[in-house]
Design a protein around this motif. Structure first.
Motif, PDB file in Angstrom:
ATOM      1  N   GLY A   1      -0.956   3.820  -4.650  1.00  0.00           N
ATOM      2  CA  GLY A   1      -0.689   2.787  -3.550  1.00  0.00           C
ATOM      3  C   GLY A   1      -1.327   1.473  -3.531  1.00  0.00           C
ATOM      4  N   HIS A   2      -0.783   0.229  -3.472  1.00  0.00           N
ATOM      5  CA  HIS A   2      -1.486  -1.016  -3.398  1.00  0.00           C
ATOM      6  C   HIS A   2      -0.842  -1.803  -2.053  1.00  0.00           C
ATOM      7  CE1 HIS A   2       2.034  -1.815  -5.997  1.00  0.00           C
ATOM      8  NE2 HIS A   2       1.399  -1.015  -7.071  1.00  0.00           N
ATOM      9  N   LEU A   3      -1.329  -1.184  -0.990  1.00  0.00           N
ATOM     10  CA  LEU A   3      -0.858  -1.809   0.425  1.00  0.00           C
ATOM     11  C   LEU A   3      -1.767  -1.603   1.647  1.00  0.00           C
ATOM     12  CD1 LEU A   3       1.801   0.520   1.930  1.00  0.00           C
ATOM     13  CD2 LEU A   3       0.507   1.052   0.138  1.00  0.00           C
ATOM     14  N   GLY A   4      -1.596  -2.164   2.658  1.00  0.00           N
ATOM     15  CA  GLY A   4      -2.770  -1.964   3.828  1.00  0.00           C
ATOM     16  C   GLY A   4      -3.940  -2.480   3.601  1.00  0.00           C
ATOM     17  N   ASP A   5      -5.132  -1.919   4.209  1.00  0.00           N
ATOM     18  CA  ASP A   5      -6.367  -2.632   3.953  1.00  0.00           C
ATOM     19  C   ASP A   5      -6.888  -2.513   2.776  1.00  0.00           C
ATOM     20  OD1 ASP A   5      -8.660  -3.943   5.051  1.00  0.00           O
ATOM     21  OD2 ASP A   5      -9.605  -2.022   5.622  1.00  0.00           O
ATOM     22  N   CYS A   6      -6.419  -3.539   1.885  1.00  0.00           N
ATOM     23  CA  CYS A   6      -6.751  -3.311   0.441  1.00  0.00           C
ATOM     24  C   CYS A   6      -7.183  -4.619   0.067  1.00  0.00           C
ATOM     25  CB  CYS A   6      -5.367  -2.880  -0.268  1.00  0.00           C
ATOM     26  SG  CYS A   6      -5.294  -2.386  -1.919  1.00  0.00           S
ATOM     27  N   ASN A   7      -7.759  -4.720  -1.193  1.00  0.00           N
ATOM     28  CA  ASN A   7      -8.105  -6.162  -1.734  1.00  0.00           C
ATOM     29  C   ASN A   7      -8.251  -5.795  -3.382  1.00  0.00           C
ATOM     30  OD1 ASN A   7     -10.960  -5.158  -2.085  1.00  0.00           O
ATOM     31  ND2 ASN A   7     -11.488  -6.021  -0.461  1.00  0.00           N
ATOM     32  N   ASP A   8      -8.458  -6.877  -4.002  1.00  0.00           N
ATOM     33  CA  ASP A   8      -8.959  -6.847  -5.586  1.00  0.00           C
ATOM     34  C   ASP A   8      -9.805  -5.676  -5.910  1.00  0.00           C
ATOM     35  OD1 ASP A   8      -7.088  -9.132  -5.505  1.00  0.00           O
ATOM     36  OD2 ASP A   8      -8.172 -10.308  -6.701  1.00  0.00           O
ATOM     37  N   LEU A   9     -10.955  -5.810  -5.232  1.00  0.00           N
ATOM     38  CA  LEU A   9     -11.793  -4.759  -5.839  1.00  0.00           C
ATOM     39  C   LEU A   9     -11.631  -3.540  -5.396  1.00  0.00           C
ATOM     40  CD1 LEU A   9     -15.133  -6.766  -4.954  1.00  0.00           C
ATOM     41  CD2 LEU A   9     -14.404  -6.554  -6.821  1.00  0.00           C
ATOM     42  N   THR A  10     -10.813  -3.284  -4.167  1.00  0.00           N
ATOM     43  CA  THR A  10     -10.286  -1.922  -3.964  1.00  0.00           C
ATOM     44  C   THR A  10      -9.760  -1.255  -5.070  1.00  0.00           C
ATOM     45  OG1 THR A  10     -10.331  -2.419  -1.735  1.00  0.00           O
ATOM     46  CG2 THR A  10      -8.900  -0.321  -2.441  1.00  0.00           C
ATOM     47  N   LEU A  11      -8.689  -2.037  -5.541  1.00  0.00           N
ATOM     48  CA  LEU A  11      -7.770  -1.684  -6.662  1.00  0.00           C
ATOM     49  C   LEU A  11      -8.680  -1.502  -8.052  1.00  0.00           C
ATOM     50  CD1 LEU A  11      -4.514  -3.639  -5.884  1.00  0.00           C
ATOM     51  CD2 LEU A  11      -5.061  -1.437  -5.517  1.00  0.00           C
ATOM     52  N   ILE A  12      -9.542  -2.327  -8.266  1.00  0.00           N
ATOM     53  CA  ILE A  12     -10.248  -2.270  -9.517  1.00  0.00           C
ATOM     54  C   ILE A  12     -11.183  -0.834  -9.500  1.00  0.00           C
ATOM     55  CG2 ILE A  12     -12.346  -3.066 -10.897  1.00  0.00           C
ATOM     56  CD1 ILE A  12      -9.783  -4.876 -11.368  1.00  0.00           C
ATOM     57  N   ALA A  13     -11.578  -0.613  -8.188  1.00  0.00           N
ATOM     58  CA  ALA A  13     -12.466   0.767  -8.022  1.00  0.00           C
ATOM     59  C   ALA A  13     -11.346   1.938  -8.177  1.00  0.00           C
ATOM     60  CB  ALA A  13     -12.973   0.881  -6.772  1.00  0.00           C
ATOM     61  N   THR A  14      -9.844   1.880  -7.727  1.00  0.00           N
ATOM     62  CA  THR A  14      -9.051   2.665  -8.023  1.00  0.00           C
ATOM     63  C   THR A  14      -8.459   2.949  -9.450  1.00  0.00           C
ATOM     64  OG1 THR A  14      -8.303   2.333  -5.423  1.00  0.00           O
ATOM     65  CG2 THR A  14      -6.615   3.505  -7.248  1.00  0.00           C
ATOM     66  N   LEU A  15      -8.342   1.903 -10.045  1.00  0.00           N
ATOM     67  CA  LEU A  15      -8.133   2.085 -11.376  1.00  0.00           C
ATOM     68  C   LEU A  15      -9.153   2.580 -12.421  1.00  0.00           C
ATOM     69  CD1 LEU A  15      -6.347  -1.394 -11.759  1.00  0.00           C
ATOM     70  CD2 LEU A  15      -5.166   0.917 -11.773  1.00  0.00           C
ATOM     71  N   GLY A  16     -10.449   2.187 -11.832  1.00  0.00           N
ATOM     72  CA  GLY A  16     -11.620   2.957 -12.514  1.00  0.00           C
ATOM     73  C   GLY A  16     -11.567   4.434 -12.350  1.00  0.00           C
ATOM     74  N   GLY A  17     -11.328   4.849 -11.177  1.00  0.00           N
ATOM     75  CA  GLY A  17     -11.305   6.476 -10.785  1.00  0.00           C
ATOM     76  C   GLY A  17      -9.851   7.022 -11.516  1.00  0.00           C
ATOM     77  N   CYS A  18      -8.963   6.294 -11.857  1.00  0.00           N
ATOM     78  CA  CYS A  18      -7.757   6.759 -12.444  1.00  0.00           C
ATOM     79  C   CYS A  18      -8.225   7.002 -13.830  1.00  0.00           C
ATOM     80  CB  CYS A  18      -6.438   5.888 -12.473  1.00  0.00           C
ATOM     81  SG  CYS A  18      -5.842   5.913 -10.501  1.00  0.00           S
ATOM     82  N   GLU A  19      -8.721   5.691 -14.427  1.00  0.00           N
ATOM     83  CA  GLU A  19      -9.100   5.766 -15.892  1.00  0.00           C
ATOM     84  C   GLU A  19      -9.885   7.041 -16.320  1.00  0.00           C
ATOM     85  OE1 GLU A  19     -11.102   2.239 -18.755  1.00  0.00           O
ATOM     86  OE2 GLU A  19      -9.185   1.827 -17.459  1.00  0.00           O
ATOM     87  N   ALA A  20     -11.106   7.049 -15.524  1.00  0.00           N
ATOM     88  CA  ALA A  20     -11.998   8.174 -15.616  1.00  0.00           C
ATOM     89  C   ALA A  20     -11.368   9.419 -15.810  1.00  0.00           C
ATOM     90  CB  ALA A  20     -13.191   7.991 -14.833  1.00  0.00           C
ATOM     91  N   GLY A  21     -10.399   9.596 -14.691  1.00  0.00           N
ATOM     92  CA  GLY A  21      -9.724  10.872 -14.309  1.00  0.00           C
ATOM     93  C   GLY A  21      -8.932  11.296 -15.660  1.00  0.00           C
ATOM     94  N   LEU A  22      -8.190  10.362 -15.945  1.00  0.00           N
ATOM     95  CA  LEU A  22      -7.333  10.622 -17.362  1.00  0.00           C
ATOM     96  C   LEU A  22      -7.830  10.903 -18.610  1.00  0.00           C
ATOM     97  CD1 LEU A  22      -5.020   7.469 -16.598  1.00  0.00           C
ATOM     98  CD2 LEU A  22      -4.142   9.917 -16.566  1.00  0.00           C
TER      99      LEU A  22
END
Length: 402
Positions: free
Chosen positions: A353-374
């Motif tokens: 999800g990329h909505l709500g109380d979000c910003n660029d750094l929120t998404l960079i951190a999210t993608l970091g977690g996804c990348e590491a988990g994958l």
């Protein structure tokens, strides 16, 4: 007893496609003392927010607000406009379209479910020509309503509602158009009046950035006229008593007072930023996330770039990989919640999800977690999605997008 200390230190990343993270400004508004919902202060608040919410739906007509979830607003849309045994044409785009169809069955309607076959049908938007063709066959106008989902939260596909309206008109059919934009409203462009929608359904916990607990029906004159003849049982959901009470800013029952404080604040935030800027912000976030998925060498659930959702991105994992297991690893290792695959997509994909109380750094951190988990799950990645997103956001600064 609920354990509220189940997250480690630091912020939990809630990156499901709703409920979305709630901004502190809205939480503060909701923390104000509860007032008398029959008193003059509440009437003033009601009139203020009922006026502002129309601007988000882009309508001059009434918006009915319920103390309920989006599922309640689905039911309200059906029971206020239809009668037992009425035929309804519903289009299958994903899990939530399917649940709405099941509700229609339980209410005693006769839904006809059309769409592209199988799992692949969940990777595309509404095919308006299929609706036009079916309505053209209905010379007796037995079909009383067409029901479609604008932003299908289970797949990350945003359908072209204006095309659906054109299809209905081209068929010369009088059916009502009912649209679910529960996850689309206030994140993706939506135009109730311009697109000729008769009932628009939405909820508080997505683009409006509130907790769950408020839902909406924006209603056309045609829908209001239909409600006077509709014979499905209704009491709590009935529009007439709500609309009458709303003329003075009140409700015929106890409303969600503190959630309405939050709604009023959310509307101010959205309207102060400007809806076009809000939509551009979400499109930019979505494009940045998709650049990461592309860099990983994975597929986006939505196959058609023309209908990519600005609200969420579905990430398809390679065959033989359990997307739910990947998601659990990401949650357990990085305190990051992602949306699960639902229905036909279960186990095949996860949703960012990329909505709500979000910003660029929120998404960079999210993608970091996804990348590491994958990587922990043994998925071979072509490259760094985090780096790709960083480069996209740097090359497309927010001010340039808006």
């Amino acid at each position: 007893m609920l354990n509220l200390d189940f997250h480690p230190s630091g912020r939990h990343f809630l990156q499901i496609p709703g409920p979305s993270p709630v901004p502190d400004r809205i939480l503060r508004a909701m923390s104000l003392p509860t007032i008398d919902h029959r008193g003059p202060e509440f009437g003033a608040l009601g009139l203020e927010l009922l006026g502002k919410v129309k601007r988000v739906f882009k309508t001059d007509n009434p918006v009915v607000i319920y103390p309920a979830s989006g599922t309640g607003a689905w039911e309200a849309a059906l029971v206020n406009t239809l009668s037992p045994g009425d035929r309804v044409l519903m289009y299958e785009t994903g899990h939530f379209a399917t649940l709405w169809q099941k509700m229609a069955l339980r209410l005693g309607l006769e839904p006809e479910f059309i769409g592209l076959p199988g799992y692949e049908g969940w990777r595309c938007g509404v095919q308006a020509e299929m609706i036009q063709a079916r309505l053209a066959e209905d010379g007796e106008h037995a079909i009383k309503a067409v029901c479609v989902v604008h932003n299908e939260t289970s797949t990350g596909v945003t359908s072209d509602i204006a095309a659906v309206r054109r299809a209905i008109d081209a068929a010369g059919h009088p059916a009502l158009l009912l649209v679910d934009t529960i996850s689309g409203l206030a994140s993706a462009d939506y135009r109730h009046d311009e697109w000729g929608v008769d009932v628009t359904i939405s909820g508080s916990q997505k683009g409006l950035m509130l907790p769950p607990g408020i839902s909406f029906n924006a209603v056309s004159d045609k829908a209001i006229a239909a409600s006077r003849e509709a014979r499905l049982p209704k009491s709590f959901w009935a529009w007439d008593e709500v609309l009458e009470a709303n003329t003075t800013g009140y409700w015929p029952y106890t409303p969600s007072t503190n959630l309405l404080y939050g709604l009023n604040e959310a509307l101010d935030m959205l309207l102060d930023e400007g809806l076009d800027n809000v939509f551009a912000r979400h499109r930019r976030w979505a494009a940045g996330v998709r650049s990461a998925v592309e860099a990983w060498g994975l597929e986006v659930q939505c196959r058609d770039p023309a209908v990519y959702s600005p609200v969420l991105t579905g990430v398809v994992v390679p065959e033989g990989v359990d997307a739910d297991a990947v998601r659990r690893t990401i949650y357990e290792r990085f305190d990051l919640s992602l949306g699960t695959g639902l229905g036909k997509a279960k186990g095949r994909m996860f949703r960012i999800g990329h909505l709500g109380d979000c910003n660029d750094l929120t998404l960079i951190a999210t993608l970091g977690g996804c990348e590491a988990g994958l990587k922990l799950a043994g998925v071979e990645l072509s490259g760094s999605g985090v780096q790709a997103a960083l480069e996209y956001f740097a090359a497309h600064p927010r001010n340039a997008a808006q």
